[in-house]
Design a protein around this motif. Structure first.
Motif, PDB file in Angstrom:
ATOM      1  N   ALA A  15     -42.309  -5.971 -72.364  1.00 26.07           N
ATOM      2  CA  ALA A  15     -42.770  -6.205 -73.730  1.00 26.07           C
ATOM      3  C   ALA A  15     -43.776  -7.354 -73.770  1.00 26.07           C
ATOM      4  O   ALA A  15     -43.570  -8.397 -73.149  1.00 26.07           O
ATOM      5  CB  ALA A  15     -41.578  -6.518 -74.634  1.00 26.07           C
ATOM      6  N   THR A  20     -50.556  -3.384 -75.712  1.00 22.45           N
ATOM      7  CA  THR A  20     -50.655  -4.457 -76.707  1.00 22.45           C
ATOM      8  C   THR A  20     -51.607  -4.099 -77.853  1.00 22.45           C
ATOM      9  O   THR A  20     -51.496  -4.665 -78.943  1.00 22.45           O
ATOM     10  CB  THR A  20     -51.123  -5.757 -76.043  1.00 22.45           C
ATOM     11  N   CYS A  23     -49.984  -3.022 -81.113  1.00 24.17           N
ATOM     12  CA  CYS A  23     -49.172  -4.007 -81.837  1.00 24.17           C
ATOM     13  C   CYS A  23     -50.054  -4.840 -82.770  1.00 24.17           C
ATOM     14  O   CYS A  23     -50.808  -5.696 -82.282  1.00 24.17           O
ATOM     15  CB  CYS A  23     -48.455  -4.921 -80.853  1.00 24.17           C
ATOM     16  N   PRO A  24     -49.955  -4.683 -84.077  1.00 21.85           N
ATOM     17  CA  PRO A  24     -49.211  -3.652 -84.793  1.00 21.85           C
ATOM     18  C   PRO A  24     -49.918  -2.301 -84.716  1.00 21.85           C
ATOM     19  O   PRO A  24     -51.047  -2.278 -84.236  1.00 21.85           O
ATOM     20  CB  PRO A  24     -49.192  -4.200 -86.224  1.00 21.85           C
ATOM     21  N   THR A  27     -43.954  -2.944 -82.590  1.00 23.78           N
ATOM     22  CA  THR A  27     -43.534  -4.222 -82.026  1.00 23.78           C
ATOM     23  C   THR A  27     -43.791  -4.171 -80.528  1.00 23.78           C
ATOM     24  O   THR A  27     -43.982  -3.099 -79.940  1.00 23.78           O
ATOM     25  CB  THR A  27     -42.047  -4.476 -82.285  1.00 23.78           C
ATOM     26  N   SER A  28     -43.785  -5.316 -79.887  1.00 23.83           N
ATOM     27  CA  SER A  28     -44.012  -5.326 -78.441  1.00 23.83           C
ATOM     28  C   SER A  28     -42.921  -4.555 -77.700  1.00 23.83           C
ATOM     29  O   SER A  28     -43.201  -3.896 -76.682  1.00 23.83           O
ATOM     30  CB  SER A  28     -44.096  -6.764 -77.933  1.00 23.83           C
ATOM     31  N   GLN A  30     -41.249  -1.923 -78.909  1.00 23.34           N
ATOM     32  CA  GLN A  30     -41.513  -0.498 -79.118  1.00 23.34           C
ATOM     33  C   GLN A  30     -42.658  -0.020 -78.240  1.00 23.34           C
ATOM     34  O   GLN A  30     -42.607   1.088 -77.688  1.00 23.34           O
ATOM     35  CB  GLN A  30     -41.834  -0.244 -80.588  1.00 23.34           C
ATOM     36  N   TYR A 208     -38.768   6.417 -83.490  1.00 18.09           N
ATOM     37  CA  TYR A 208     -39.761   5.638 -84.234  1.00 18.09           C
ATOM     38  C   TYR A 208     -39.862   6.120 -85.683  1.00 18.09           C
ATOM     39  O   TYR A 208     -39.967   5.303 -86.618  1.00 18.09           O
ATOM     40  CB  TYR A 208     -41.113   5.727 -83.549  1.00 18.09           C
TER      41      TYR A 208
END
Length: 217
Positions: A15, A20, A23-24, A27-28, A30, A208
């Motif tokens: 994470a 990256t 995000c958003p 989340t890191s 997810q 999700y």
């Protein structure tokens, strides 16, 4: 050793270090779990070639992730992406492979027929284009030290840059079928709309959607 080699490049699912740009909205944690799911699905798809090709999982560091995946592992060479891909391609060809494919790990639902098309190509270099201007895979029968010179990696210019550089090195170039990568929110939305995702991505997507439906608005 003349069997084709399929090398799946995958970052460690940590994470804050993978996906990256998602995000958003993710989340890191997810984003990392999505990355892990896509890797698992890609390994399962590539494993269908076991009768005719070998598979290797090549990560950016020595990791214990995906212990349920019984596939040979390696650690990528140091350096920028082009150097790491070149090292993997050249190493496999030098060891006696007639063709080697290096693939990314973030193409949900990538059809096995796309890999078959790359394996069947007789060109020195065959690219599997992605819709964002990059490529999801590169198949190679011959390398040249300058084949990635000047390539702008992780941009909309990547495919064109590799094509130009390879041609300048005298490599015979071809392209295969197109697919897409999940790098930004629009890619994520496209994935979530797919009706026939493979099982790990499908499970992630269901979780999700449940998360989003229960989140405060």
């Amino acid at each position: 050793m003349n069997r084709p080699l399929l090398i799946l490049f995958a970052k460690a699912p940590i994470a804050g270090r993978v996906k990256t740009r998602l995000c958003p909205p993710l989340t890191s944690a997810q984003a990392a779990s999505l990355h892990s799911a896509l890797v698992q699905d890609t390994i399962e798809m590539l494993s269908t070639f076991s009768a005719s090709a070998d598979l290797e999982l090549s990560s950016d560091s020595a990791i214990e992730a995906w212990p349920e995946m019984t596939v040979p592992r390696s650690v990528q060479a140091q350096g920028e992406l082009g150097a790491r891909i070149f090292h993997a391609l050249a190493g496999a060809l030098t060891s006696g492979r007639e063709i080697v494919i290096v693939l990314g790990s973030d193409s949900p639902g990538l059809p096995s027929s796309h890999i078959s098309a790359l394996l069947e190509s007789g060109s020195d270099l065959t690219l599997g284009p992605s819709v964002d201007g990059g490529f999801f895979a590169i198949a190679c029968r011959r390398v040249h030290a300058g084949m990635f010179d000047g390539v702008r990696w992780s941009t909309e210019h990547t495919l064109d840059d590799v094509s130009r550089s390879a041609a300048q090195c005298g490599l015979k170039l071809a392209t295969g079928p197109t697919w897409f990568d999940v790098d930004v929110k629009d890619d994520l939305d496209r994935m979530l709309e797919m009706p026939d995702l493979p099982r790990h991505a499908a499970r992630w997507s269901a979780n999700y959607r449940e998360f989003r439906s229960g989140a405060p608005r």
